[in-house]
Design a protein around this motif. Sequence first.
Motif, mmCIF file in Angstrom:
data_model
loop_
_atom_site.group_PDB
_atom_site.id
_atom_site.type_symbol
_atom_site.label_atom_id
_atom_site.label_comp_id
_atom_site.label_asym_id
_atom_site.label_seq_id
_atom_site.Cartn_x
_atom_site.Cartn_y
_atom_site.Cartn_z
ATOM 1 N N PHE A 85 0.844 -1.221 0.152
ATOM 2 C CA PHE A 85 -0.027 -0.048 0.209
ATOM 3 C C PHE A 85 0.775 1.240 0.005
ATOM 4 N N PHE A 86 0.333 2.309 -0.262
ATOM 5 C CA PHE A 86 1.016 3.821 -0.169
ATOM 6 C C PHE A 86 -0.029 4.753 0.138
ATOM 7 N N PHE A 87 0.287 5.733 0.807
ATOM 8 C CA PHE A 87 -0.455 7.032 0.918
ATOM 9 C C PHE A 87 -0.313 7.818 -0.184
ATOM 10 N N LEU A 88 -1.594 8.492 -0.683
ATOM 11 C CA LEU A 88 -1.330 9.633 -1.925
ATOM 12 C C LEU A 88 -0.910 10.844 -1.383
ATOM 13 N N THR A 89 -1.203 11.349 -0.069
ATOM 14 C CA THR A 89 -0.825 12.554 0.550
ATOM 15 C C THR A 89 0.466 12.422 1.577
ATOM 16 N N ARG A 90 1.037 13.539 1.599
ATOM 17 C CA ARG A 90 2.248 13.254 2.458
ATOM 18 C C ARG A 90 2.325 13.917 3.599
ATOM 19 N N PRO A 91 3.136 13.692 4.627
ATOM 20 C CA PRO A 91 3.029 14.206 5.906
ATOM 21 C C PRO A 91 2.938 15.831 6.096
ATOM 22 N N GLN A 92 1.865 16.271 6.911
ATOM 23 C CA GLN A 92 1.539 17.796 6.741
ATOM 24 C C GLN A 92 2.278 18.440 8.070
ATOM 25 N N ARG A 93 3.650 18.478 7.935
ATOM 26 C CA ARG A 93 4.210 19.116 9.239
ATOM 27 C C ARG A 93 4.271 20.621 9.007
ATOM 28 N N LEU A 94 4.197 21.125 10.225
ATOM 29 C CA LEU A 94 4.432 22.788 9.858
ATOM 30 C C LEU A 94 5.617 23.311 9.244
ATOM 31 N N VAL A 95 7.019 22.535 9.555
ATOM 32 C CA VAL A 95 8.139 23.023 9.062
ATOM 33 C C VAL A 95 8.347 22.197 7.744
ATOM 34 N N ALA A 96 7.225 21.470 7.404
ATOM 35 C CA ALA A 96 7.729 20.671 6.002
ATOM 36 C C ALA A 96 7.814 21.576 4.840
ATOM 37 N N SER A 97 8.740 21.344 3.974
ATOM 38 C CA SER A 97 9.226 22.023 2.759
ATOM 39 C C SER A 97 8.084 21.760 1.860
ATOM 40 N N ALA A 98 7.685 22.612 0.668
ATOM 41 C CA ALA A 98 7.114 22.569 -0.191
ATOM 42 C C ALA A 98 7.418 21.081 -1.175
ATOM 43 N N LYS A 99 8.531 20.600 -1.218
ATOM 44 C CA LYS A 99 8.795 19.503 -1.814
ATOM 45 C C LYS A 99 8.377 18.140 -0.902
ATOM 46 N N ASP A 100 8.272 18.262 0.565
ATOM 47 C CA ASP A 100 7.803 17.402 1.210
ATOM 48 C C ASP A 100 6.199 17.325 1.091
ATOM 49 N N ARG A 101 5.621 18.599 1.080
ATOM 50 C CA ARG A 101 4.206 18.613 1.105
ATOM 51 C C ARG A 101 3.368 18.084 -0.083
ATOM 52 N N TYR A 102 4.250 18.440 -1.118
ATOM 53 C CA TYR A 102 3.514 18.043 -2.624
ATOM 54 C C TYR A 102 4.397 16.913 -3.254
ATOM 55 N N GLY A 103 5.245 16.186 -2.484
ATOM 56 C CA GLY A 103 6.090 15.267 -3.240
ATOM 57 C C GLY A 103 5.123 13.944 -3.402
ATOM 58 N N HIS A 104 5.613 13.010 -3.846
ATOM 59 C CA HIS A 104 5.008 11.658 -4.100
ATOM 60 C C HIS A 104 5.332 10.526 -3.242
ATOM 61 N N SER A 105 4.713 9.600 -3.168
ATOM 62 C CA SER A 105 5.023 8.448 -2.250
ATOM 63 C C SER A 105 6.267 7.641 -2.972
ATOM 64 N N PRO A 106 7.187 7.281 -1.949
ATOM 65 C CA PRO A 106 8.431 6.645 -2.710
ATOM 66 C C PRO A 106 8.073 5.368 -3.362
ATOM 67 N N LEU A 107 6.978 4.716 -2.863
ATOM 68 C CA LEU A 107 6.697 3.449 -3.406
ATOM 69 C C LEU A 107 6.063 3.703 -4.847
#
Length: 836
Positions: A85-107
Amino acid sequence: MLPSLDIAGWLLPLGRRLLYAWVRTRVFPESIAELGLDPAKPVCYVLQNRQLSNLLVLAEETRQARMPLAEAAFAGGPVRARRSFFFLTRPQRLVASAKDRYGHSPLLQRIVAAGIADPQLDIQLVPVTILWGRAPGKQDSILKALFSEAWRPPGHLRQLVAVLLHGRQTLVRFNPALSLRELLAGEPDEARALRKLSRVLRVHFRRQREMAIGPDFSHRNTQVENLLAAEPVRQAIAEEAAARSVSIGEAQARARSFALEIASDYNYGVIRALEIFLDWVWNRIYDGVQVRNFDVVTRIAPDHGIVYVPCHRSHVDYLLLSFVIFRRGLMPPHIAAGANLNLPLVGPLLRRGGAFFLRRSFKGEPLYAAVFDEYLHMMLAHGFPIEYFIEGGRSRSGRMLPPKAGILGMTIRSFLRSHQRPLVFVPVYIGYEKLVEGDSYQRELAGRPKTGESLWGVLATVRELRRYFGRAHVNFGRPLDLAEALGSLHAEWRQESDPRAPWVRQAIHDVAAELARRINEAAVVNPINMAALILLATPKLAIDEAALCRMVGHYRALLDGTALAAGGNGGAGNGGACQADASETVNQALRLGILERVPDPLGDILRVPAGQGPYLAYFRNNVLHGVALPALVACLLAHNPRLPLSRVEAAVGGLYRLLRAELFLPWDPAGLLPVLHRVLALLGERGLVRADGDGVAAPGPNSREYSELAMLGEPLRPTLERHLLTLILLHRHGSGRVTQAALAETSHLVARRMALLYEFDSPEFAEKSLFAGVIQNLVDESLLSEDAEGMLHFDEGLTAPVADAELLLGEEVRQTLRRVAAEGAADQAAAGQGIT
């Protein structure tokens, strides 16, 4: 709630067991075989939001359904992973970069890369939607409604509260697998392919959520601002200011008041609270709500806008339909409600439940019309499911009323204006075994004026909750794809999509008639309908129980046989004949007080209690269209014991042209003969007619079979009487000497008088719109024409329908009709109403 994807092997089973000590789910589809998974191809599940609770539910449900396990290792071509399985959305941390927020699952990235490298590799991606508090199970707390599913992703604390409050009402929907090979076909660039696949999955989850809780629409005040900013409304405001000699600001304020008067104030918490209340109501007054063919809605809901078009029998209709839809995991529709229901307390509640209000007439208010038209367009463009009654109002006769072109025409013109989103009409038949408004309907049919809606009337209805109303039936008919319908009516509609084009008016008329036919096709014949068909065909509304059982057998055979014939003409695939046997018909009618049993040494008699005849006629008329063709044949042969087959074909064919338009029958007149021959064959199998050389003959006049044949024809008699009365009055006035409105009024008044004098006691004569429908059908069939002054003209071509109608009625009935028509025509001529 999910700190890491590398969950220890012992933690996942433990968390699953702990969660399912509390959680209860409802899984769709009920049979996983419906997903059509290929066991030879690897499966990878997709969850939208990164929540541990969602993952634990996925893991447990795949285990219980004996599907490929979500927690099992994944192996697809060169791709290997610890979990499937994988999650479509990425972790929503307050200090997350744009790359982290709008990135893709590694799988997901590795799967896409492998698919690009090897075009033959195919992986089944199964999106799984999990909604907390959206299962169609029983709810018992209004507080839960306030923490139910919404569009904004929940935080950890809100998700925990949702699990605690809604864990026992959780909806899990496994969606059909997406083929990686098909999605990546012809795409050589890995980055573009990754964005494309992510977009497809996001759209998919968005549509699933729209199905359940509705589109992500803004606050009502924002709706109003967007509405007033639309170009058609701005233009209407300018025209209003010029016409009334007021400032733009004043005209805009008036438009704003109209928008607030119209717009719904949809509140999901209120919907959930209403669900709890209505569940209690239905369990109290109904012995079950039987729903058929809902799967037609779930198939089209993800990819189409939906307009539900039910028949209108009761104020219960829109509450019951919304409840049924919501309980099955879809968003309830926004309902077009008459402004007469915008009562204190009731109106705001309905508005928060999704109702939007419209006036009965837009005449003299072009600004109001523009605001309402734009509001409807905005709702459709945003993908809201809509519901409205094309009949305009509740039927007092029990029959499908002629459709109104108003809001249906606005819908079609809106689609012509913008048709990026496919739009489908879903006809719905709603039937009852007893009406909540039954007493008021009987008073209106007896000639008393209609009682307007009021808060007191609503409160008085609460007293009805102590009574028993049998079962309710909701049947979803064949959907009508609007684009396909327009294509069959006007092939160049996409190129000539001007909403005001001349061809559009006829298209609206044709779509309305087709929807009415599809509603009728979906009719369910319940035990009370069956009892009404039989008892009202007897002279004293009484029958021997054994005879009733035989008539039930006749009707079931004819209903099933003609439904098959309708299916061959593109017809009633979703209809339902009476599922109850004769004993259930009797028992249910007795329990509801529709029949009473009179003991007799020679066999019990079943009869209709005093005063119940007109009320029972309502239920006969619900399903009259289903037996109309057999009744027409039976009526013909009961009054003409032997006729050549050619004469039967001619008489039935001539009257069918008029009855089809009025009763919204499914068969095209050009293809009627095979269906007619099928009906004759069915009647022959039942021993009710026989072949006689080149003709058709009825049984002997003293036989039981002849009596039963006459009873089969009796339900259509009031309709034929109404047709013949209208034709006789038309002939008496003469060509070019009466208007449509005056003829309808005269026919209605004469029929009411005849009902009082001669006991032609039927709702057929109480509803003026039915007489207007007869006249309009004659105009549509070119048997009548209107001149510039509205006078009706006819020639000798009108004599054929008169002769055919007289052929189907007894001599005494024909004489009564002519005598009363002569008296009524003379009285109206003296009054000079629309007559020259």
